[in-house]
Design a protein around this motif. Structure first.
Motif, PDB file in Angstrom:
ATOM      1  N   ARG A 182      -2.255  16.124  -0.148  1.00 55.68           N
ATOM      2  CA  ARG A 182      -3.653  15.775  -0.433  1.00 55.68           C
ATOM      3  C   ARG A 182      -4.454  16.956  -0.972  1.00 55.68           C
ATOM      4  O   ARG A 182      -5.450  16.760  -1.673  1.00 55.68           O
ATOM      5  CB  ARG A 182      -4.303  15.206   0.834  1.00 55.68           C
ATOM      6  CG  ARG A 182      -3.729  13.854   1.206  1.00 55.68           C
ATOM      7  CD  ARG A 182      -4.233  13.325   2.528  1.00 55.68           C
ATOM      8  NE  ARG A 182      -3.382  12.230   2.980  1.00 55.68           N
ATOM      9  CZ  ARG A 182      -3.465  11.659   4.180  1.00 55.68           C
ATOM     10  NH1 ARG A 182      -4.356  12.105   5.060  1.00 55.68           N
ATOM     11  NH2 ARG A 182      -2.645  10.684   4.508  1.00 55.68           N
TER      12      ARG A 182
ATOM     13  N   HIS B 188      -4.777   6.475  -1.275  1.00 56.98           N
ATOM     14  CA  HIS B 188      -3.745   5.446  -1.241  1.00 56.98           C
ATOM     15  C   HIS B 188      -4.085   4.381  -2.284  1.00 56.98           C
ATOM     16  O   HIS B 188      -5.238   4.266  -2.718  1.00 56.98           O
ATOM     17  CB  HIS B 188      -3.631   4.824   0.152  1.00 56.98           C
ATOM     18  CG  HIS B 188      -4.909   4.223   0.658  1.00 56.98           C
ATOM     19  ND1 HIS B 188      -5.926   4.992   1.208  1.00 56.98           N
ATOM     20  CD2 HIS B 188      -5.354   2.942   0.698  1.00 56.98           C
ATOM     21  CE1 HIS B 188      -6.930   4.201   1.568  1.00 56.98           C
ATOM     22  NE2 HIS B 188      -6.616   2.962   1.263  1.00 56.98           N
TER      23      HIS B 188
ATOM     24  N   HIS C 179      -3.723   0.257  -3.132  1.00 55.56           N
ATOM     25  CA  HIS C 179      -3.389  -1.109  -2.731  1.00 55.56           C
ATOM     26  C   HIS C 179      -2.943  -1.891  -3.964  1.00 55.56           C
ATOM     27  O   HIS C 179      -3.615  -1.870  -4.999  1.00 55.56           O
ATOM     28  CB  HIS C 179      -4.612  -1.807  -2.130  1.00 55.56           C
ATOM     29  CG  HIS C 179      -5.082  -1.237  -0.837  1.00 55.56           C
ATOM     30  ND1 HIS C 179      -4.347  -1.270   0.320  1.00 55.56           N
ATOM     31  CD2 HIS C 179      -6.247  -0.618  -0.519  1.00 55.56           C
ATOM     32  CE1 HIS C 179      -5.019  -0.702   1.303  1.00 55.56           C
ATOM     33  NE2 HIS C 179      -6.179  -0.289   0.821  1.00 55.56           N
TER      34      HIS C 179
ATOM     35  N   THR D  47       0.838  -1.200   0.000  1.00 52.07           N
ATOM     36  CA  THR D  47       0.000   0.000   0.000  1.00 52.07           C
ATOM     37  C   THR D  47       0.875   1.252   0.000  1.00 52.07           C
ATOM     38  O   THR D  47       1.701   1.439   0.890  1.00 52.07           O
ATOM     39  CB  THR D  47      -0.916   0.019   1.231  1.00 52.07           C
ATOM     40  OG1 THR D  47      -1.691  -1.185   1.267  1.00 52.07           O
ATOM     41  CG2 THR D  47      -1.847   1.217   1.181  1.00 52.07           C
ATOM     42  N   PHE D  48       0.670   2.095  -1.007  1.00 52.54           N
ATOM     43  CA  PHE D  48       1.370   3.374  -1.125  1.00 52.54           C
ATOM     44  C   PHE D  48       0.399   4.482  -0.720  1.00 52.54           C
ATOM     45  O   PHE D  48      -0.655   4.638  -1.339  1.00 52.54           O
ATOM     46  CB  PHE D  48       1.845   3.615  -2.562  1.00 52.54           C
ATOM     47  CG  PHE D  48       2.936   2.683  -3.020  1.00 52.54           C
ATOM     48  CD1 PHE D  48       4.262   3.073  -3.003  1.00 52.54           C
ATOM     49  CD2 PHE D  48       2.632   1.405  -3.481  1.00 52.54           C
ATOM     50  CE1 PHE D  48       5.268   2.222  -3.433  1.00 52.54           C
ATOM     51  CE2 PHE D  48       3.623   0.541  -3.914  1.00 52.54           C
ATOM     52  CZ  PHE D  48       4.952   0.948  -3.891  1.00 52.54           C
ATOM     53  N   THR D  49       0.760   5.249   0.294  1.00 44.21           N
ATOM     54  CA  THR D  49      -0.124   6.288   0.820  1.00 44.21           C
ATOM     55  C   THR D  49       0.413   7.673   0.477  1.00 44.21           C
ATOM     56  O   THR D  49       1.607   7.937   0.628  1.00 44.21           O
ATOM     57  CB  THR D  49      -0.260   6.155   2.347  1.00 44.21           C
ATOM     58  OG1 THR D  49      -0.782   4.855   2.660  1.00 44.21           O
ATOM     59  CG2 THR D  49      -1.196   7.216   2.906  1.00 44.21           C
ATOM     60  N   LEU D  50      -0.488   8.537   0.036  1.00 37.56           N
ATOM     61  CA  LEU D  50      -0.113   9.923  -0.246  1.00 37.56           C
ATOM     62  C   LEU D  50      -0.053  10.690   1.065  1.00 37.56           C
ATOM     63  O   LEU D  50      -1.011  10.676   1.842  1.00 37.56           O
ATOM     64  CB  LEU D  50      -1.143  10.567  -1.182  1.00 37.56           C
ATOM     65  CG  LEU D  50      -0.764  11.923  -1.789  1.00 37.56           C
ATOM     66  CD1 LEU D  50       0.363  11.755  -2.801  1.00 37.56           C
ATOM     67  CD2 LEU D  50      -1.975  12.565  -2.447  1.00 37.56           C
TER      68      LEU D  50
ATOM     69  N   HIS E 185      -8.221  10.322   2.160  1.00 35.26           N
ATOM     70  CA  HIS E 185      -6.969   9.626   2.487  1.00 35.26           C
ATOM     71  C   HIS E 185      -6.553   8.787   1.271  1.00 35.26           C
ATOM     72  O   HIS E 185      -6.681   7.565   1.275  1.00 35.26           O
ATOM     73  CB  HIS E 185      -7.203   8.732   3.718  1.00 35.26           C
ATOM     74  CG  HIS E 185      -5.967   8.090   4.256  1.00 35.26           C
ATOM     75  ND1 HIS E 185      -5.554   6.834   3.867  1.00 35.26           N
ATOM     76  CD2 HIS E 185      -5.062   8.523   5.164  1.00 35.26           C
ATOM     77  CE1 HIS E 185      -4.449   6.512   4.499  1.00 35.26           C
ATOM     78  NE2 HIS E 185      -4.126   7.516   5.293  1.00 35.26           N
TER      79      HIS E 185
ATOM     80  N   TRP F 295       7.765   8.799   4.409  1.00 33.52           N
ATOM     81  CA  TRP F 295       6.447   8.484   3.866  1.00 33.52           C
ATOM     82  C   TRP F 295       6.059   7.078   4.291  1.00 33.52           C
ATOM     83  O   TRP F 295       6.898   6.302   4.771  1.00 33.52           O
ATOM     84  CB  TRP F 295       6.444   8.610   2.345  1.00 33.52           C
ATOM     85  CG  TRP F 295       6.522  10.032   1.865  1.00 33.52           C
ATOM     86  CD1 TRP F 295       6.947  11.126   2.551  1.00 33.52           C
ATOM     87  CD2 TRP F 295       6.163  10.499   0.562  1.00 33.52           C
ATOM     88  NE1 TRP F 295       6.881  12.257   1.767  1.00 33.52           N
ATOM     89  CE2 TRP F 295       6.405  11.903   0.532  1.00 33.52           C
ATOM     90  CE3 TRP F 295       5.680   9.896  -0.591  1.00 33.52           C
ATOM     91  CZ2 TRP F 295       6.160  12.688  -0.589  1.00 33.52           C
ATOM     92  CZ3 TRP F 295       5.429  10.673  -1.718  1.00 33.52           C
ATOM     93  CH2 TRP F 295       5.671  12.047  -1.721  1.00 33.52           C
TER      94      TRP F 295
ATOM     95  N   ASN G 112     -10.241   6.582   4.150  1.00 32.56           N
ATOM     96  CA  ASN G 112      -9.984   5.588   5.187  1.00 32.56           C
ATOM     97  C   ASN G 112     -11.322   5.064   5.693  1.00 32.56           C
ATOM     98  O   ASN G 112     -12.375   5.376   5.115  1.00 32.56           O
ATOM     99  CB  ASN G 112      -9.140   6.190   6.320  1.00 32.56           C
ATOM    100  CG  ASN G 112      -9.793   7.425   6.939  1.00 32.56           C
ATOM    101  OD1 ASN G 112     -11.002   7.663   6.779  1.00 32.56           O
ATOM    102  ND2 ASN G 112      -9.016   8.210   7.652  1.00 32.56           N
TER     103      ASN G 112
ATOM    104  N   VAL H 284       4.690   3.391   3.359  1.00 29.58           N
ATOM    105  CA  VAL H 284       4.408   2.287   2.443  1.00 29.58           C
ATOM    106  C   VAL H 284       4.336   1.034   3.295  1.00 29.58           C
ATOM    107  O   VAL H 284       5.223   0.770   4.111  1.00 29.58           O
ATOM    108  CB  VAL H 284       5.487   2.131   1.355  1.00 29.58           C
ATOM    109  CG1 VAL H 284       5.229   0.880   0.528  1.00 29.58           C
ATOM    110  CG2 VAL H 284       5.531   3.349   0.459  1.00 29.58           C
TER     111      VAL H 284
END
Length: 364
Positions: A102, A156, A158, A94-97, A154, A215, A148, A217
């Protein structure tokens, strides 16, 4: 309690409060949901098999943000993904911004989400090629989520990855061993550097002054692939919040339940109705933006190669998972006169009963 009912009851106040934040994509979604199964140009025609009663019903809107549509679309996607399953271990990366970026995603969602997909995919491919365990081409499926569990903004992605690679030169499948795929901290470092470079150099986007150095991940072993696919399919084509999660709309306050990711317990969140509407509608994606993307060995044009890999694994003695066939939900109607099943006769233009019917799949 249905989201569409809340939207209809509080639409005027919502438009006044969030006039500047409502995007064209949001307005299209609102218009589609308000007309869903109530006021459509085409209607389905039904006839009772036991008596002479006939009836017409408006069609579903079919919008991917509508909570009461697209069940068959989700079913079809899950069936296609199941056909690609391999008898290997699977991982979810999972890569989250980060929070600081945002605001860019809100104002330029199409550019940001495309950048997130392309950069994250390039990171995974390079890590696979440089891996001692893999050292070849991999396949993976990415699914964009913009919220989320509390339905806050949120963004991201997957990625579901089978733990194995294919060497084109040797025509060999190489299976990854153990419960480890990639180092999450190294993934995060490269993800940060490449995305920032992509945004500034290729998209000419001015970044905020303060961006965190670390960050997030996440790379975790998920066992077999089917449970992960079912998890991702929940929010693909049926809106952000299922109607059965909405508990009440009392005195302008809407309550909904969600499962807390930390405690694994069910919690309730209550918001003013207009804020609740924006909380959900802010996740409407730009028209035409693909939420799901296949890469590498899982692309559509790699079906022959996947079959070869599956055959190689079968010859080597691998046991393929037994996957139950996904059944499409067929629309059904009951006659109000004799309470017997009605037969679907076709679809015609509303008010044009003599139009030529067409055989289309509809959602009940």
């Amino acid at each position: 309690m249905k989201f569409i009912d809340i939207l209809r009851d509080h639409l005027h106040e919502f438009n006044q409060r969030y006039e500047r934040q409502i995007t064209p994509s949001m307005r299209q979604a609102i218009q589609a949901m308000l007309s869903c199964r109530t006021n459509t140009q085409r209607i389905s025609q039904w006839a009772c098999q036991s008596c002479t009663h006939t009836a017409d019903f408006p069609l579903s809107c079919g919008h991917r943000s509508c909570p009461q549509c697209q069940h068959n679309t989700t079913t079809d996607w899950l069936a296609k993904q199941q056909a690609k399953l391999l008898p290997v271990e699977y991982y979810m990366v999972t890569f989250t911004l980060p929070f600081e970026l945002r605001v860019i995603a809100k104002h330029q969602p199409e550019s940001m989400y495309k950048a997130m997909f392309s950069v994250a995919a390039s990171v995974l491919k390079d890590f696979a090629h440089n891996s001692k365990q893999l050292g070849g081409d991999i396949g993976f499926t990415g699914v964009l989520h913009t919220h989320n569990r509390r339905r806050d903004f949120h963004p991201h992605i997957h990625f579901i990855i089978p733990a194995g690679s294919f060497n084109k030169d040797k025509k060999q499948w190489r299976k990854s061993k153990g419960k480890y795929l990639f180092n999450a901290f190294n993934l995060a470092k490269v993800w940060r550097a490449r995305l920032m470079e992509h945004l500034t150099m290729q998209l000419d986007i001015t970044l905020p002054a303060s961006i965190p150095k670390k960050w997030v991940v996440d790379c975790q072993h998920v066992g077999k692939g089917l449970p992960a696919l079912k998890y991702l399919s929940r929010y693909l084509y049926r809106g952000v919040l299922p109607d059965n999660n909405i508990i009440s709309d009392i005195d302008g306050q809407v309550s909904f339940e969600y499962k807390d990711s930390q405690s694994k317990t069910t919690k309730i969140r209550t918001l003013p109705a207009v804020k609740f509407l924006y909380q959900i509608l802010q996740h409407v994606l730009p028209k035409g933006l693909r939420r799901v993307r296949d890469y590498g060995l899982l692309r559509g044009n790699c079906s022959k190669l996947r079959q070869q890999i599956q055959l190689m694994l079968a010859v080597a003695g691998a046991v393929f998972p037994l996957v139950a066939k996904v059944k499409r939900a067929l629309a059904t109607r009951t006659c109000p006169c004799c309470h017997q099943p009605m037969c679907f006769m076709g679809i015609h233009q509303n008010g044009l009963g003599n139009s030529r019917p067409t055989s289309l799949t509809i959602t009940a």
